[in-house]
Design an enzyme around this catalytic site. Structure first.
Site, mmCIF file in Angstrom:
data_model
loop_
_atom_site.group_PDB
_atom_site.id
_atom_site.type_symbol
_atom_site.label_atom_id
_atom_site.label_comp_id
_atom_site.label_asym_id
_atom_site.label_seq_id
_atom_site.Cartn_x
_atom_site.Cartn_y
_atom_site.Cartn_z
ATOM 1 N N SER A 150 0.873 -1.192 0.000
ATOM 2 C CA SER A 150 0.000 0.000 0.000
ATOM 3 C C SER A 150 0.899 1.227 0.000
ATOM 4 C CB SER A 150 -0.843 0.007 1.280
ATOM 5 O OG SER A 150 -1.417 1.281 1.497
ATOM 6 N N TYR A 153 -2.573 -0.976 10.383
ATOM 7 C CA TYR A 153 -2.479 -1.174 8.930
ATOM 8 C C TYR A 153 -1.139 -0.641 8.416
ATOM 9 C CZ TYR A 153 -3.900 -1.054 3.983
ATOM 10 O OH TYR A 153 -3.976 -1.244 2.615
HETATM 11 P P1 NAD Z 1 -11.029 -6.252 -0.622
HETATM 12 O O1 NAD Z 1 -11.603 -6.113 0.729
HETATM 13 O O2 NAD Z 1 -11.938 -6.379 -1.789
HETATM 14 O O3 NAD Z 1 -9.992 -7.459 -0.702
HETATM 15 C C1 NAD Z 1 -9.371 -8.065 0.385
HETATM 16 C C2 NAD Z 1 -9.534 -9.570 0.225
HETATM 17 O O4 NAD Z 1 -8.769 -10.219 1.246
HETATM 18 C C3 NAD Z 1 -10.992 -10.016 0.399
HETATM 19 O O5 NAD Z 1 -11.349 -10.886 -0.663
HETATM 20 C C4 NAD Z 1 -10.969 -10.763 1.733
HETATM 21 O O6 NAD Z 1 -11.889 -11.816 1.823
HETATM 22 C C5 NAD Z 1 -9.551 -11.288 1.731
HETATM 23 N N1 NAD Z 1 -9.114 -11.678 3.068
HETATM 24 C C6 NAD Z 1 -9.214 -10.987 4.227
HETATM 25 N N2 NAD Z 1 -8.727 -11.703 5.253
HETATM 26 C C7 NAD Z 1 -8.293 -12.876 4.715
HETATM 27 C C8 NAD Z 1 -7.693 -14.037 5.255
HETATM 28 N N3 NAD Z 1 -7.423 -14.141 6.574
HETATM 29 N N4 NAD Z 1 -7.398 -15.062 4.415
HETATM 30 C C9 NAD Z 1 -7.662 -14.986 3.091
HETATM 31 N N5 NAD Z 1 -8.243 -13.896 2.523
HETATM 32 C C10 NAD Z 1 -8.548 -12.872 3.328
HETATM 33 O O7 NAD Z 1 -10.100 -4.965 -0.802
HETATM 34 P P2 NAD Z 1 -8.932 -4.672 -1.857
HETATM 35 O O8 NAD Z 1 -8.842 -3.212 -1.936
HETATM 36 O O9 NAD Z 1 -9.110 -5.446 -3.093
HETATM 37 O O10 NAD Z 1 -7.646 -5.179 -1.059
HETATM 38 C C11 NAD Z 1 -6.658 -6.035 -1.621
HETATM 39 C C12 NAD Z 1 -5.301 -5.646 -1.096
HETATM 40 O O11 NAD Z 1 -4.959 -4.345 -1.582
HETATM 41 C C13 NAD Z 1 -5.203 -5.560 0.430
HETATM 42 O O12 NAD Z 1 -3.978 -6.100 0.864
HETATM 43 C C14 NAD Z 1 -5.243 -4.058 0.681
HETATM 44 O O13 NAD Z 1 -4.605 -3.700 1.881
HETATM 45 C C15 NAD Z 1 -4.486 -3.560 -0.523
HETATM 46 N N6 NAD Z 1 -4.700 -2.153 -0.838
HETATM 47 C C16 NAD Z 1 -5.919 -1.690 -1.234
HETATM 48 C C17 NAD Z 1 -6.077 -0.345 -1.524
HETATM 49 C C18 NAD Z 1 -7.387 0.229 -1.978
HETATM 50 O O14 NAD Z 1 -7.519 1.473 -2.018
HETATM 51 N N7 NAD Z 1 -8.369 -0.562 -2.326
HETATM 52 C C19 NAD Z 1 -4.996 0.530 -1.405
HETATM 53 C C20 NAD Z 1 -3.766 0.030 -0.999
HETATM 54 C C21 NAD Z 1 -3.631 -1.314 -0.721
#
Ligand code: NAD
Length: 261
Positions: A145, A158
């Site tokens: 991130s 986080y």
């Molecule tokens: P999201 O909530 O759609 O995806 C997160 C996924 O992780 C979900 O499918 C959830 O079920 C899964 N998950 C959570 N705990 C878990 C576990 N213990 N075992 C297996 N799966 C698990 O959100 P996203 O934005 O797609 O996030 C994906 C990644 O991107 C994350 O690591 C998040 O921190 C990172 N991220 C997202 C953003 C953003 O703005 N969306 C920005 C920076 C980083």
């Protein structure tokens, strides 16, 4: 499209939603064999599987929790048993919750650290062990991130987890470089996914986030999937130990845009 990705076996964690889902679709379009890890049935991984198969792609689904050692071990065994290899491992699963730090419970702290940092460690370890044993010059990609760089009040667990993923990645990249295994991070900025659904449904909050992005708009999951495909491909064959920041400029001090500051 990257021709060398054809036939490669890839595991993506947390791949039934958001960024992980877009990465799964992109690798399927690249003609990889895709292992979709999902966390709960509510995420409807079957729909994603159907979509990939209808598009002529190859994928399988496996339920599991990245914080559980035996589940992560099972992902790699599943990839081997189903497709005979493992070439690319994407640590994407992640969670966050907003809490003022003086009230942050140990339970919340542990939950976020376990998922974002320990889950990533377990994925890196299992993938590297398999690749080393089978002499595979693979690629490990962690979705970190912008908060591996930008401090984030009320989300300190986080930020600490993503900061941890930065040095985890850099250390592993050094360790496995002699074996030809590349380890990199992708640092997304604000992307339109379920993790942000509540925040972005409030027009004022959404506008506040957009102000932090020099390019002026919230990113799409497919833009992060493009970065993953590039990093996994031979086009990035000389890239290891680095973070590919995909944030519309968010980490470049937007307050200083137009010479202000
Ligand atoms: P999201 O909530 O759609 O995806 C997160 C996924 O992780 C979900 O499918 C959830 O079920 C899964 N998950 C959570 N705990 C878990 C576990 N213990 N075992 C297996 N799966 C698990 O959100 P996203 O934005 O797609 O996030 C994906 C990644 O991107 C994350 O690591 C998040 O921190 C990172 N991220 C997202 C953003 C953003 O703005 N969306 C920005 C920076 C980083």
């Amino acid at each position: 499209m990257y021709a060398d990705l054809q036939g490669k076996v890839v595991i993506i964690t947390g791949a039934a939603t958001g960024i992980g889902k877009a990465i799964a679709k992109r690798f399927a379009e690249e003609k990889c064999k895709v292992v979709i890890n999902y966390f709960s049935e509510e995420e409807n991984p079957e729909e994603l599987l159907k979509e990939i198969e209808q598009g002529g792609g190859t994928a399988s689904i496996i339920q599991g929790d990245v914080t559980k050692e035996e589940d992560v071990e099972a992902f790699v065994k599943f990839a081997h048993d189903t497709y005979g290899s493992l070439d690319i491992y994407v640590n994407n699963a992640g969670i966050e919750n907003e809490v003022p730090s003086e009230r942050l419970s140990l339970e919340d702290w542990n939950k976020v650290l376990n998922t974002n940092l320990t889950g990533t460690f377990l994925g890196c370890r299992e993938a590297a062990e398999y690749m080393l044993k089978n002499d595979i010059k693979g690629s490990i990609i962690n979705i970190s991130s912008v908060h591996e760089i930008i401090p984030w009040p009320h989300f300190v667990h986080y930020a600490a987890s993503k900061g941890g993923v930065k040095l985890l990645m850099e250390s592993l990249a050094l360790e496995f470089a002699p074996d030809g295994i590349r380890v990199n991070n992708i640092a997304p900025g604000a992307i339109d996914t379920p993790i942000n659904a509540e925040k972005f449904s409030d027009p004022e909050k959404k506008k506040g986030v957009e102000k932090l992005i020099p390019l002026g708009y919230i990113g799409e999951p497919g833009q992060i999937a493009s970065c993953a495909a590039f990093l996994a491909s031979e086009q990035a064959g000389y890239v290891t130990g680095t973070t590919l920041i995909a944030d519309g400029g968010m980490t470049k001090y937007p307050g200083f845009q137009a010479g202000k500051g």
